[in-house]
Design a protein around this motif. Structure first.
Motif, PDB file in Angstrom:
ATOM      1  N   ALA A 134      -2.117  16.862  10.971  1.00  0.00           N
ATOM      2  CA  ALA A 134      -2.297  16.478   9.567  1.00  0.00           C
ATOM      3  C   ALA A 134      -1.210  15.509   9.113  1.00  0.00           C
ATOM      4  O   ALA A 134      -1.474  14.592   8.339  1.00  0.00           O
ATOM      5  N   LYS A 135       0.012  15.673   9.613  1.00  0.00           N
ATOM      6  CA  LYS A 135       1.113  14.804   9.173  1.00  0.00           C
ATOM      7  C   LYS A 135       0.921  13.354   9.615  1.00  0.00           C
ATOM      8  O   LYS A 135       1.563  12.462   9.100  1.00  0.00           O
ATOM      9  N   GLU A 136       0.026  13.099  10.562  1.00  0.00           N
ATOM     10  CA  GLU A 136      -0.259  11.743  11.027  1.00  0.00           C
ATOM     11  C   GLU A 136      -1.419  11.108  10.276  1.00  0.00           C
ATOM     12  O   GLU A 136      -1.720   9.942  10.480  1.00  0.00           O
ATOM     13  N   LEU A 137      -2.094  11.874   9.420  1.00  0.00           N
ATOM     14  CA  LEU A 137      -3.275  11.405   8.714  1.00  0.00           C
ATOM     15  C   LEU A 137      -2.942  11.022   7.287  1.00  0.00           C
ATOM     16  O   LEU A 137      -1.877  11.359   6.779  1.00  0.00           O
ATOM     17  N   ILE A 138      -3.877  10.331   6.624  1.00  0.00           N
ATOM     18  CA  ILE A 138      -3.661   9.978   5.226  1.00  0.00           C
ATOM     19  C   ILE A 138      -4.718  10.641   4.351  1.00  0.00           C
ATOM     20  O   ILE A 138      -5.851  10.844   4.761  1.00  0.00           O
ATOM     21  N   ALA A 139      -4.307  11.001   3.143  1.00  0.00           N
ATOM     22  CA  ALA A 139      -5.193  11.664   2.188  1.00  0.00           C
ATOM     23  C   ALA A 139      -5.640  10.706   1.095  1.00  0.00           C
ATOM     24  O   ALA A 139      -6.584  10.993   0.364  1.00  0.00           O
ATOM     25  N   GLY A 140      -4.973   9.563   0.968  1.00  0.00           N
ATOM     26  CA  GLY A 140      -5.331   8.599  -0.055  1.00  0.00           C
ATOM     27  C   GLY A 140      -4.395   7.408  -0.018  1.00  0.00           C
ATOM     28  O   GLY A 140      -3.461   7.362   0.775  1.00  0.00           O
ATOM     29  N   TYR A 141      -4.681   6.455  -0.907  1.00  0.00           N
ATOM     30  CA  TYR A 141      -3.858   5.256  -0.942  1.00  0.00           C
ATOM     31  C   TYR A 141      -3.931   4.624  -2.326  1.00  0.00           C
ATOM     32  O   TYR A 141      -4.872   4.842  -3.084  1.00  0.00           O
ATOM     33  N   THR A 142      -2.921   3.822  -2.619  1.00  0.00           N
ATOM     34  CA  THR A 142      -2.894   2.990  -3.815  1.00  0.00           C
ATOM     35  C   THR A 142      -2.430   1.615  -3.369  1.00  0.00           C
ATOM     36  O   THR A 142      -1.414   1.499  -2.675  1.00  0.00           O
ATOM     37  N   LEU A 143      -3.186   0.605  -3.741  1.00  0.00           N
ATOM     38  CA  LEU A 143      -2.856  -0.766  -3.370  1.00  0.00           C
ATOM     39  C   LEU A 143      -2.415  -1.508  -4.625  1.00  0.00           C
ATOM     40  O   LEU A 143      -3.133  -1.512  -5.621  1.00  0.00           O
ATOM     41  N   ILE A 144      -1.208  -2.080  -4.566  1.00  0.00           N
ATOM     42  CA  ILE A 144      -0.658  -2.791  -5.727  1.00  0.00           C
ATOM     43  C   ILE A 144      -0.241  -4.204  -5.325  1.00  0.00           C
ATOM     44  O   ILE A 144       0.015  -4.478  -4.149  1.00  0.00           O
TER      45      ILE A 144
ATOM     46  N   GLU B  49      -6.413  18.442   4.352  1.00  0.00           N
ATOM     47  CA  GLU B  49      -7.289  18.436   5.525  1.00  0.00           C
ATOM     48  C   GLU B  49      -8.284  19.598   5.493  1.00  0.00           C
ATOM     49  O   GLU B  49      -9.353  19.521   6.097  1.00  0.00           O
ATOM     50  N   ALA B  50      -7.943  20.659   4.774  1.00  0.00           N
ATOM     51  CA  ALA B  50      -8.861  21.800   4.624  1.00  0.00           C
ATOM     52  C   ALA B  50      -9.862  21.554   3.489  1.00  0.00           C
ATOM     53  O   ALA B  50     -10.714  22.393   3.222  1.00  0.00           O
ATOM     54  N   GLY B  51      -9.737  20.420   2.811  1.00  0.00           N
ATOM     55  CA  GLY B  51     -10.664  20.088   1.740  1.00  0.00           C
ATOM     56  C   GLY B  51     -10.285  20.648   0.391  1.00  0.00           C
ATOM     57  O   GLY B  51     -11.085  20.619  -0.546  1.00  0.00           O
ATOM     58  N   VAL B  52      -9.042  21.143   0.255  1.00  0.00           N
ATOM     59  CA  VAL B  52      -8.577  21.653  -1.032  1.00  0.00           C
ATOM     60  C   VAL B  52      -8.416  20.464  -1.973  1.00  0.00           C
ATOM     61  O   VAL B  52      -7.668  19.528  -1.686  1.00  0.00           O
ATOM     62  N   LEU B  53      -9.147  20.505  -3.073  1.00  0.00           N
ATOM     63  CA  LEU B  53      -9.098  19.411  -4.041  1.00  0.00           C
ATOM     64  C   LEU B  53      -7.881  19.541  -4.953  1.00  0.00           C
ATOM     65  O   LEU B  53      -7.378  20.648  -5.166  1.00  0.00           O
ATOM     66  N   PRO B  54      -7.420  18.420  -5.502  1.00  0.00           N
ATOM     67  CA  PRO B  54      -6.287  18.477  -6.434  1.00  0.00           C
ATOM     68  C   PRO B  54      -6.654  19.296  -7.671  1.00  0.00           C
ATOM     69  O   PRO B  54      -7.814  19.328  -8.084  1.00  0.00           O
ATOM     70  N   SER B  55      -5.647  19.922  -8.255  1.00  0.00           N
ATOM     71  CA  SER B  55      -5.861  20.672  -9.495  1.00  0.00           C
ATOM     72  C   SER B  55      -6.126  19.694 -10.625  1.00  0.00           C
ATOM     73  O   SER B  55      -5.879  18.482 -10.503  1.00  0.00           O
TER      74      SER B  55
ATOM     75  N   LEU C 284      -9.104  10.247  -0.067  1.00  0.00           N
ATOM     76  CA  LEU C 284      -9.984  10.244   1.102  1.00  0.00           C
ATOM     77  C   LEU C 284     -10.447  11.656   1.435  1.00  0.00           C
ATOM     78  O   LEU C 284      -9.691  12.620   1.274  1.00  0.00           O
ATOM     79  N   HIS C 285     -11.670  11.752   1.912  1.00  0.00           N
ATOM     80  CA  HIS C 285     -12.179  13.036   2.392  1.00  0.00           C
ATOM     81  C   HIS C 285     -11.356  13.459   3.610  1.00  0.00           C
ATOM     82  O   HIS C 285     -10.749  12.622   4.290  1.00  0.00           O
ATOM     83  N   PRO C 286     -11.357  14.755   3.942  1.00  0.00           N
ATOM     84  CA  PRO C 286     -10.628  15.225   5.129  1.00  0.00           C
ATOM     85  C   PRO C 286     -11.159  14.592   6.412  1.00  0.00           C
ATOM     86  O   PRO C 286     -12.297  14.112   6.460  1.00  0.00           O
ATOM     87  N   SER C 287     -10.360  14.637   7.447  1.00  0.00           N
ATOM     88  CA  SER C 287     -10.752  14.029   8.722  1.00  0.00           C
ATOM     89  C   SER C 287     -11.893  14.780   9.402  1.00  0.00           C
ATOM     90  O   SER C 287     -12.472  14.267  10.362  1.00  0.00           O
TER      91      SER C 287
ATOM     92  N   MET D 120       0.853  -1.177   0.000  1.00  0.00           N
ATOM     93  CA  MET D 120       0.000   0.000   0.000  1.00  0.00           C
ATOM     94  C   MET D 120       0.891   1.229   0.000  1.00  0.00           C
ATOM     95  O   MET D 120       1.802   1.345   0.816  1.00  0.00           O
ATOM     96  N   MET D 121       0.628   2.105  -0.970  1.00  0.00           N
ATOM     97  CA  MET D 121       1.273   3.412  -1.002  1.00  0.00           C
ATOM     98  C   MET D 121       0.318   4.368  -0.305  1.00  0.00           C
ATOM     99  O   MET D 121      -0.782   4.617  -0.799  1.00  0.00           O
ATOM    100  N   ILE D 122       0.727   4.853   0.837  1.00  0.00           N
ATOM    101  CA  ILE D 122      -0.122   5.731   1.647  1.00  0.00           C
ATOM    102  C   ILE D 122       0.301   7.174   1.386  1.00  0.00           C
ATOM    103  O   ILE D 122       1.451   7.542   1.622  1.00  0.00           O
ATOM    104  N   VAL D 123      -0.643   7.962   0.893  1.00  0.00           N
ATOM    105  CA  VAL D 123      -0.382   9.379   0.635  1.00  0.00           C
ATOM    106  C   VAL D 123      -0.699  10.135   1.919  1.00  0.00           C
ATOM    107  O   VAL D 123      -1.836  10.117   2.401  1.00  0.00           O
ATOM    108  N   LYS D 124       0.305  10.767   2.479  1.00  0.00           N
ATOM    109  CA  LYS D 124       0.134  11.504   3.722  1.00  0.00           C
ATOM    110  C   LYS D 124      -0.664  12.787   3.482  1.00  0.00           C
ATOM    111  O   LYS D 124      -0.540  13.426   2.444  1.00  0.00           O
ATOM    112  N   ALA D 125      -1.476  13.143   4.467  1.00  0.00           N
ATOM    113  CA  ALA D 125      -2.283  14.362   4.392  1.00  0.00           C
ATOM    114  C   ALA D 125      -1.411  15.595   4.588  1.00  0.00           C
ATOM    115  O   ALA D 125      -0.298  15.523   5.118  1.00  0.00           O
ATOM    116  N   THR D 126      -1.925  16.718   4.113  1.00  0.00           N
ATOM    117  CA  THR D 126      -1.296  18.023   4.338  1.00  0.00           C
ATOM    118  C   THR D 126      -2.361  18.951   4.923  1.00  0.00           C
ATOM    119  O   THR D 126      -3.541  18.597   4.980  1.00  0.00           O
TER     120      THR D 126
END
Length: 143
Positions: free
Chosen positions: A74-84, A14-20, A46-49, A4-10
């Motif tokens: 925020a640095k302890e949370l995850i924003a998404g994941y990829t499972l390979i 966490e403020a709900g800013v969506l990717p460009s 993942l949605h914000p905490s 699992m590639m875990i994408v750490k939150a920022t």
């Protein structure tokens, strides 16, 4: 081997800013590359905490405690994941190194973790068989 590639939150995620659009396009290209290579099992943001729920077990055998988000650090949370699923740790690292910066501005961080296989969790053949049966059932449901 599954990883699992875990994408750490920022703070932004966490403020709900969506990717460009550019970030989404880059991630879609990457995910399609994984899919075409036959190694992609799942990939989600993942949605914000602030909308999350944390279940904690304060004492053995005790009643679980429910806590609503948001959660701090925020640095302890995850924003998404990829499972390979790949053949080796080295291959997992190679794929992780190719992932575009998930937040797009040089502050992204990915944690790569191997997923336990049933044979690593128990030596009991019956328990292993149950775990493999559960996986097969999930796969059949997808079809």
């Amino acid at each position: 081997m599954r990883f699992m590639m875990i994408v750490k939150a920022t703070e932004d995620s966490e403020a709900g800013v969506l990717p460009s659009k550019e970030q989404l396009d880059a991630m879609m290209r990457y995910n399609m590359e994984l899919a075409r290579a036959g190694v992609l099992l799942a990939a989600d943001g993942l949605h914000p905490s602030s909308g999350a729920i944390r279940i904690s077990y304060p004492e053995p055998g005790g009643k679980p405690k429910v806590t609503d988000g948001p959660f701090t650090e925020a640095k302890e949370l995850i924003a998404g994941y990829t499972l390979i699923e790949v053949k080796s740790r080295e291959e997992a690292i190679e794929w992780a190194m190719r992932m575009p910066d998930p937040h797009g501005y040089g502050s992204g961080q990915i944690e790569l973790r191997q997923v336990f296989e049933p044979t690593e969790l128990t030596e009991d053949p019956e328990s292993q068989a149950q775990q493999y049966e559960m996986r097969e059932h999930i796969e059949r449901q997808k079809r």
